[in-house]
Design an enzyme around this catalytic site. Sequence first.
Site, PDB file in Angstrom:
ATOM      1  N   ASP A 252      -1.410  -8.476  -0.394  1.00 12.64           N
ATOM      2  CA  ASP A 252      -2.915  -7.953  -0.857  1.00 12.64           C
ATOM      3  C   ASP A 252      -3.147  -9.743   0.039  1.00 12.64           C
ATOM      4  O   ASP A 252      -2.934 -10.908  -0.308  1.00 12.64           O
ATOM      5  CB  ASP A 252      -2.944  -8.429  -2.377  1.00 12.64           C
ATOM      6  CG  ASP A 252      -4.661  -8.485  -2.590  1.00 12.64           C
ATOM      7  OD1 ASP A 252      -5.278  -7.148  -2.345  1.00 12.64           O
ATOM      8  OD2 ASP A 252      -4.973  -8.924  -3.050  1.00 12.64           O
ATOM      9  N   GLU A 285      -2.654  -7.519   3.794  1.00 16.37           N
ATOM     10  CA  GLU A 285      -3.918  -7.191   4.196  1.00 16.37           C
ATOM     11  C   GLU A 285      -4.198  -8.903   4.294  1.00 16.37           C
ATOM     12  O   GLU A 285      -4.144  -9.622   3.531  1.00 16.37           O
ATOM     13  CB  GLU A 285      -4.484  -6.934   3.075  1.00 16.37           C
ATOM     14  CG  GLU A 285      -6.204  -6.772   3.111  1.00 16.37           C
ATOM     15  CD  GLU A 285      -7.106  -6.757   1.639  1.00 16.37           C
ATOM     16  OE1 GLU A 285      -8.011  -7.010   1.435  1.00 16.37           O
ATOM     17  OE2 GLU A 285      -5.597  -6.792   0.475  1.00 16.37           O
ATOM     18  N   HIS A 373      -8.398   1.639  -2.602  1.00 20.62           N
ATOM     19  CA  HIS A 373      -8.701   0.500  -3.687  1.00 20.62           C
ATOM     20  C   HIS A 373     -10.194   0.073  -3.258  1.00 20.62           C
ATOM     21  O   HIS A 373     -11.312   0.135  -4.429  1.00 20.62           O
ATOM     22  CB  HIS A 373      -7.466   0.311  -4.685  1.00 20.62           C
ATOM     23  CG  HIS A 373      -7.592  -0.666  -3.249  1.00 20.62           C
ATOM     24  ND1 HIS A 373      -6.633  -1.012  -2.672  1.00 20.62           N
ATOM     25  CD2 HIS A 373      -7.565  -2.236  -4.431  1.00 20.62           C
ATOM     26  CE1 HIS A 373      -5.625  -2.644  -2.274  1.00 20.62           C
ATOM     27  NE2 HIS A 373      -7.193  -3.033  -2.868  1.00 20.62           N
ATOM     28  N   GLY A 377     -12.825   1.057  -4.821  1.00 24.38           N
ATOM     29  CA  GLY A 377     -13.397   0.663  -5.745  1.00 24.38           C
ATOM     30  C   GLY A 377     -14.103  -0.809  -6.021  1.00 24.38           C
ATOM     31  O   GLY A 377     -15.056  -1.428  -6.883  1.00 24.38           O
TER      32      GLY A 377
END
Length: 584
Positions: A252, A285, A373, A377
């Site tokens: 991440d 990412e 997400h 999100g």
Amino acid sequence: MYSHGARPMADGRTRFALWAPSCRRVDLQLLDGSQHRLTPQDDGWFVLLLDCPAEASYRYLIDEQWTVPDPASRRQVDDVHGFSQVVDPQRYEWRHCDWHGRPWHEAVIYELHVGLFGGFQQVEEHLPHLVDLGVTALQLMPLAAFSGRRNWGYDGVLPFAPASCYGTPDELRRLVDSAHAFGLMVFVDVVYNHFGPDGNYLGLYARQFFHEERATPWGAAIDFGRPQVRDFFCENALMWLLDYRIDGLRLDAVHAIDDDGFLRELASRVRAAVPAQRHVHLVLENENNAAHLLRDGFDAQWNDDGHNTLHVLLTGEDESYYADYAQAPTRKLATCLEQGFVYQGQANRHGRPRGEPSADLPPHAFVLFLQNHDQVGNRAFGERLALLAEPDALKAATVLLLLCPMVPLLFMGEEWGCTRPFLFFTDYHDELANAVREGRRNEFAEFSRFSDAHSRETIADPNALASFLRSQPDLAPALEPQQRDWLAFYRGLLQVRRTRLQPGLQEARSLGAEVLGDAAVLARWRLGNGPTLSIALNLGAGAVHLPAPSAQAERLYTYRIEDADLRQEQLPARSVLVTLEPVQ
């Protein structure tokens, strides 16, 4: 292999090790009330060898003042503030020891949140659906233990311990084991750029873990220059891959790590530790679009550029980070399909250069998605594209997603046109709950719709149980005809990808992309087994001119295109034509 944490030894003892360079004394407290002092060693380590069975519960007493969990706890008895538990990963009897994974170009990724499905056992029950759909890789949102009973995943504080509310370590192993029986890879999303706001005690006894003078959106930056810190996270990666037999990791927001040396070391250590016959994949990412990392140990990067461009074309939204894609979005989409990244050094809306050249990279170095997400999100109301985009345009974009040579990623429920939101949710209390709620609402201040405090009050409270419950996807998609239609659509596309495209995807290379008109592009790739794949996509409201395909080209897939359209050399509104042309 593991320097951090509690490790069962071959002689029946357990080795407890805590890196605590900013304290003078560490004691081990067992749940039975006994206490044992750890021996200080060089470089801030405290170590103890103790006759202690697996599943023994323990915690550390720091300087005779603070009781804390093991930061490398493999399991928490209850929450992140309490006792840790010794776990012996060798006790699980694997049923499918001959599994060696799948090559990366076969990946079709399905991202889901374990908590919203009910836990590891409930996700295991969902595996047959994924196989029937045509998915080849299950990606679990972060599993690290967090404060409270629910969290969207990115506030973990004990990265080695699967959240106890999801199930036990062995239940996670059984999920992985069962997935392998179905031919599914399993990936885990790991967060190495920060810790959550509640339950991280490292600052009490290991202040050197952080750069106090370097701030991030989550607090002091982690100091990856220290070998003990690098070991902590590298060992975490190895734990998932070796102790749980996970097939890959998604790292991440590595742009917040700001230490390429650590990332390269992690990749090198993973490659060295994993047997050569195993397929293990590392995915980033990275807002920096650091293409050099994709040539140095990492398989792929999430292509936010591709998503953001398609989102602008599908919804017309152009505020906040979408402003970087609002000018000439069709040209940007063509660049993405031809070269991978849109931003390869150009200045963004803040005037800062972003990205590196990526045209030499293969298409499978990029993970493409229409939803995930973050992109759902991180919306104020968690809306999915089924509520934001014109249905035919969304289906045309889905054809591109699933039949282009980039690696496709689906977000849970997308395949049946789920319209339930995916909200940001946490389980904090008191002052922290207030801070998180207000901080979340203030994130949207740059959107015109939420420019004043009153309008931001309409954004859901992350700590409300309703925010979690509303985010649970409907797990009975076959009940509604429209959902059955979406499922058949996705299933059919993935069958085409598997049977007609997959053999040539590993060596696929771009042959270029061009703009056909407003919101319309034509992209071509040479597949490794010879033929040329062409995708002509029109997301616009009007027809555009389409050069006539070669007489030898096979129509592999069409959406909203009739024979008359091709005779008239036009690509209708919200349509797509996919062809395969054999080697001449």
